[in-house]
Scaffold this motif. Structure first.
Motif, PDB file in Angstrom:
ATOM      1  N   THR A  67      43.077 101.753 140.273  1.00 52.90           N
ATOM      2  CA  THR A  67      41.814 101.966 140.977  1.00 52.90           C
ATOM      3  C   THR A  67      42.016 101.639 142.452  1.00 52.90           C
ATOM      4  O   THR A  67      42.349 100.510 142.799  1.00 52.90           O
ATOM      5  CB  THR A  67      40.707 101.080 140.378  1.00 52.90           C
ATOM      6  OG1 THR A  67      40.614 101.374 138.987  1.00 52.90           O
ATOM      7  CG2 THR A  67      39.372 101.339 141.066  1.00 52.90           C
ATOM      8  N   LEU A  68      41.796 102.632 143.307  1.00 56.67           N
ATOM      9  CA  LEU A  68      41.956 102.413 144.748  1.00 56.67           C
ATOM     10  C   LEU A  68      40.642 102.034 145.418  1.00 56.67           C
ATOM     11  O   LEU A  68      40.625 101.246 146.360  1.00 56.67           O
ATOM     12  CB  LEU A  68      42.537 103.666 145.402  1.00 56.67           C
ATOM     13  CG  LEU A  68      43.933 104.050 144.916  1.00 56.67           C
ATOM     14  CD1 LEU A  68      44.377 105.350 145.570  1.00 56.67           C
ATOM     15  CD2 LEU A  68      44.924 102.932 145.197  1.00 56.67           C
ATOM     16  N   TYR A  69      39.532 102.595 144.916  1.00 59.61           N
ATOM     17  CA  TYR A  69      38.229 102.312 145.518  1.00 59.61           C
ATOM     18  C   TYR A  69      37.187 102.326 144.416  1.00 59.61           C
ATOM     19  O   TYR A  69      37.155 103.232 143.587  1.00 59.61           O
ATOM     20  CB  TYR A  69      37.871 103.367 146.566  1.00 59.61           C
ATOM     21  CG  TYR A  69      36.566 103.095 147.285  1.00 59.61           C
ATOM     22  CD1 TYR A  69      36.554 102.443 148.506  1.00 59.61           C
ATOM     23  CD2 TYR A  69      35.354 103.478 146.729  1.00 59.61           C
ATOM     24  CE1 TYR A  69      35.366 102.188 149.163  1.00 59.61           C
ATOM     25  CE2 TYR A  69      34.159 103.223 147.374  1.00 59.61           C
ATOM     26  CZ  TYR A  69      34.163 102.581 148.594  1.00 59.61           C
ATOM     27  OH  TYR A  69      32.976 102.316 149.234  1.00 59.61           O
ATOM     28  N   CYS A  70      36.325 101.310 144.392  1.00 62.26           N
ATOM     29  CA  CYS A  70      35.243 101.255 143.409  1.00 62.26           C
ATOM     30  C   CYS A  70      34.052 100.552 144.033  1.00 62.26           C
ATOM     31  O   CYS A  70      34.157  99.406 144.460  1.00 62.26           O
ATOM     32  CB  CYS A  70      35.698 100.513 142.158  1.00 62.26           C
ATOM     33  SG  CYS A  70      34.392 100.330 140.931  1.00 62.26           S
ATOM     34  N   THR A  71      32.940 101.251 144.089  1.00 63.71           N
ATOM     35  CA  THR A  71      31.720 100.677 144.656  1.00 63.71           C
ATOM     36  C   THR A  71      31.258  99.471 143.852  1.00 63.71           C
ATOM     37  O   THR A  71      30.904  98.443 144.415  1.00 63.71           O
ATOM     38  CB  THR A  71      30.603 101.741 144.681  1.00 63.71           C
ATOM     39  OG1 THR A  71      31.061 102.863 145.426  1.00 63.71           O
ATOM     40  CG2 THR A  71      29.338 101.197 145.309  1.00 63.71           C
ATOM     41  N   GLY A 101      34.023  96.499 143.921  1.00 65.62           N
ATOM     42  CA  GLY A 101      34.431  96.037 145.249  1.00 65.62           C
ATOM     43  C   GLY A 101      35.873  96.345 145.606  1.00 65.62           C
ATOM     44  O   GLY A 101      36.380  95.835 146.598  1.00 65.62           O
ATOM     45  N   ASP A 102      36.546  97.161 144.789  1.00 62.29           N
ATOM     46  CA  ASP A 102      37.938  97.505 145.091  1.00 62.29           C
ATOM     47  C   ASP A 102      38.004  98.274 146.406  1.00 62.29           C
ATOM     48  O   ASP A 102      37.236  99.213 146.627  1.00 62.29           O
ATOM     49  CB  ASP A 102      38.530  98.405 144.000  1.00 62.29           C
ATOM     50  CG  ASP A 102      38.559  97.760 142.645  1.00 62.29           C
ATOM     51  OD1 ASP A 102      39.636  97.714 142.055  1.00 62.29           O
ATOM     52  OD2 ASP A 102      37.495  97.319 142.157  1.00 62.29           O
ATOM     53  N   ARG A 103      38.938  97.888 147.264  1.00 57.61           N
ATOM     54  CA  ARG A 103      39.194  98.596 148.515  1.00 57.61           C
ATOM     55  C   ARG A 103      40.703  98.670 148.703  1.00 57.61           C
ATOM     56  O   ARG A 103      41.393  97.665 148.577  1.00 57.61           O
ATOM     57  CB  ARG A 103      38.569  97.874 149.721  1.00 57.61           C
ATOM     58  CG  ARG A 103      37.049  97.724 149.662  1.00 57.61           C
ATOM     59  CD  ARG A 103      36.339  99.091 149.680  1.00 57.61           C
ATOM     60  NE  ARG A 103      34.899  98.973 149.696  1.00 57.61           N
ATOM     61  CZ  ARG A 103      34.126  98.933 148.614  1.00 57.61           C
ATOM     62  NH1 ARG A 103      34.657  99.025 147.414  1.00 57.61           N
ATOM     63  NH2 ARG A 103      32.821  98.835 148.730  1.00 57.61           N
ATOM     64  N   ASN A 104      41.179  99.886 148.953  1.00 60.17           N
ATOM     65  CA  ASN A 104      42.612 100.105 149.151  1.00 60.17           C
ATOM     66  C   ASN A 104      43.451  99.521 148.018  1.00 60.17           C
ATOM     67  O   ASN A 104      44.522  98.988 148.227  1.00 60.17           O
ATOM     68  CB  ASN A 104      43.055  99.543 150.502  1.00 60.17           C
ATOM     69  CG  ASN A 104      42.340 100.227 151.639  1.00 60.17           C
ATOM     70  OD1 ASN A 104      42.161 101.441 151.624  1.00 60.17           O
ATOM     71  ND2 ASN A 104      41.895  99.454 152.614  1.00 60.17           N
ATOM     72  N   GLY A 105      42.917  99.638 146.803  1.00 64.10           N
ATOM     73  CA  GLY A 105      43.688  99.246 145.627  1.00 64.10           C
ATOM     74  C   GLY A 105      43.571  97.799 145.211  1.00 64.10           C
ATOM     75  O   GLY A 105      44.221  97.386 144.258  1.00 64.10           O
ATOM     76  N   GLU A 106      42.784  96.997 145.920  1.00 64.31           N
ATOM     77  CA  GLU A 106      42.661  95.587 145.551  1.00 64.31           C
ATOM     78  C   GLU A 106      41.198  95.205 145.384  1.00 64.31           C
ATOM     79  O   GLU A 106      40.331  95.689 146.114  1.00 64.31           O
ATOM     80  CB  GLU A 106      43.284  94.694 146.627  1.00 64.31           C
ATOM     81  CG  GLU A 106      44.787  94.825 146.718  1.00 64.31           C
ATOM     82  CD  GLU A 106      45.396  93.863 147.735  1.00 64.31           C
ATOM     83  OE1 GLU A 106      44.650  93.113 148.396  1.00 64.31           O
ATOM     84  OE2 GLU A 106      46.623  93.868 147.851  1.00 64.31           O
ATOM     85  N   VAL A 107      40.951  94.301 144.424  1.00 63.21           N
ATOM     86  CA  VAL A 107      39.618  93.749 144.235  1.00 63.21           C
ATOM     87  C   VAL A 107      39.369  92.801 145.403  1.00 63.21           C
ATOM     88  O   VAL A 107      40.257  92.050 145.810  1.00 63.21           O
ATOM     89  CB  VAL A 107      39.521  92.996 142.887  1.00 63.21           C
ATOM     90  CG1 VAL A 107      38.160  92.375 142.704  1.00 63.21           C
ATOM     91  CG2 VAL A 107      39.842  93.935 141.736  1.00 63.21           C
ATOM     92  N   ALA A 108      38.161  92.843 145.944  1.00 56.30           N
ATOM     93  CA  ALA A 108      37.843  92.062 147.142  1.00 56.30           C
ATOM     94  C   ALA A 108      38.146  90.574 146.981  1.00 56.30           C
ATOM     95  O   ALA A 108      38.690  89.942 147.883  1.00 56.30           O
ATOM     96  CB  ALA A 108      36.377  92.272 147.518  1.00 56.30           C
ATOM     97  N   GLU A 109      37.806  90.017 145.846  1.00 53.11           N
ATOM     98  CA  GLU A 109      38.025  88.584 145.625  1.00 53.11           C
ATOM     99  C   GLU A 109      39.369  88.351 144.957  1.00 53.11           C
ATOM    100  O   GLU A 109      39.564  88.703 143.810  1.00 53.11           O
ATOM    101  CB  GLU A 109      36.906  88.015 144.764  1.00 53.11           C
ATOM    102  CG  GLU A 109      35.552  88.127 145.427  1.00 53.11           C
ATOM    103  CD  GLU A 109      34.421  87.831 144.465  1.00 53.11           C
ATOM    104  OE1 GLU A 109      34.672  87.422 143.325  1.00 53.11           O
ATOM    105  OE2 GLU A 109      33.277  88.041 144.870  1.00 53.11           O
ATOM    106  N   GLY A 110      40.305  87.798 145.665  1.00 53.96           N
ATOM    107  CA  GLY A 110      41.582  87.417 145.077  1.00 53.96           C
ATOM    108  C   GLY A 110      42.699  88.432 145.193  1.00 53.96           C
ATOM    109  O   GLY A 110      43.843  88.104 144.933  1.00 53.96           O
TER     110      GLY A 110
END
Length: 188
Positions: free
Chosen positions: A154-158, A161-170
Motif C-alpha cells: 500500500t503506497l497511499y491510503c486515506t 494514513g499511509d503516505r509514500n508506502g509507510e504508515v504515518a505512525e512508526g
C-alpha cells in the motif's frame, strides 16, 4: 419499483441493481418512525367516510403495509459468513515473530484477515525497514495451503494514513496479501 412476494413473505425487489441504494439500519428505523407517525396523524385527523373531507383511508392501510415490510427487514438478521479463515493471523505471526507476540525487533505483524467472495486478504504490517522479500511471504502462505497468492504494498491510503508506502505512525509498511485455498479462474 416492482416487487414480487414469495410464500407470503416480504416483497423482494426486482429493480435493476443500478437503481438500488444501501440504507443503514438506523436510517430505516427513522423512516419507520416517521411513517408510523404520519399514518397515525392521518388516522387521527380523520378518514372518509367517517369524516366527509377526510383523508383517503388507503393512505393509512398502505402505510401500515409498508411499516410491516420495514419491520420484517429490521427483524432479519444478516447471515454472517461463519467460515473461519483457512489461514490465521496466528499462523502468519509465527513466521513474522518466531511464534512470539509482535514486539520490538519483530519483522512485523499480521493485523487482520478477511474474506471477499472466494478470496481472502491478510493485512501485514512490515516493521523491519530492510525487509522486502515478498517471495518469502508468498512461501509462508503457500506452506499453509494457499494456492493463488498476490502481494501488494500500500503506497497511499486515506483511512490508514499511509503516505509514500509507510504508515504515518512508526513507518511500518502495509502489505496486503490476497490468497485463495482453491483454484481461481484467471483472465486470459
Amino acid at each position: 419499483m416492482q416487487a414480487q412476494t414469495h410464500n407470503g413473505g416480504v416483497a423482494e425487489a426486482t429493480t435493476p441493481a443500478a437503481d438500488l441504494r444501501l440504507v443503514s439500519v438506523e436510517h430505516l428505523k427513522k423512516i419507520h418512525r416517521d411513517l408510523d407517525a404520519c399514518q397515525k396523524v392521518i388516522w387521527l385527523a380523520g378518514c372518509r367516510p367517517r369524516v366527509p373531507n377526510g383523508f383517503d383511508p388507503s393512505y393509512v392501510t398502505d402505510a401500515q403495509e409498508r411499516l410491516k415490510e420495514i419491520e420484517a427487514l429490521l427483524a432479519e438478521q444478516p447471515q454472517a459468513d461463519q467460515t473461519p479463515p483457512p489461514i490465521t493471523c496466528e499462523q502468519i505471526q509465527k513466521f513474522m515473530t518466531g511464534g512470539d507476540c509482535p514486539k520490538s525487533g519483530a519483522l512485523g505483524e499480521c493485523a487482520a484477515i478477511w474474506r471477499n467472495d472466494s478470496r481472502w486478504t491478510a493485512a501485514l504490517y512490515i516493521w523491519d525497514a530492510s525487509f522486502y522479500d515478498s517471495t518469502a511471504v508468498a512461501k509462508w502462505f503457500h506452506k499453509l495451503g494457499a494456492i493463488d497468492v498476490f502481494i501488494g504494498h500500500t503506497l497511499y491510503c486515506t483511512n490508514n494514513g499511509d503516505r509514500n508506502g509507510e504508515v504515518a505512525e512508526g513507518g511500518a509498511r502495509q502489505w496486503l496479501v490476497e490468497f485463495s485455498t482453491r483454484e481461481v479462474p484467471h483472465a486470459n
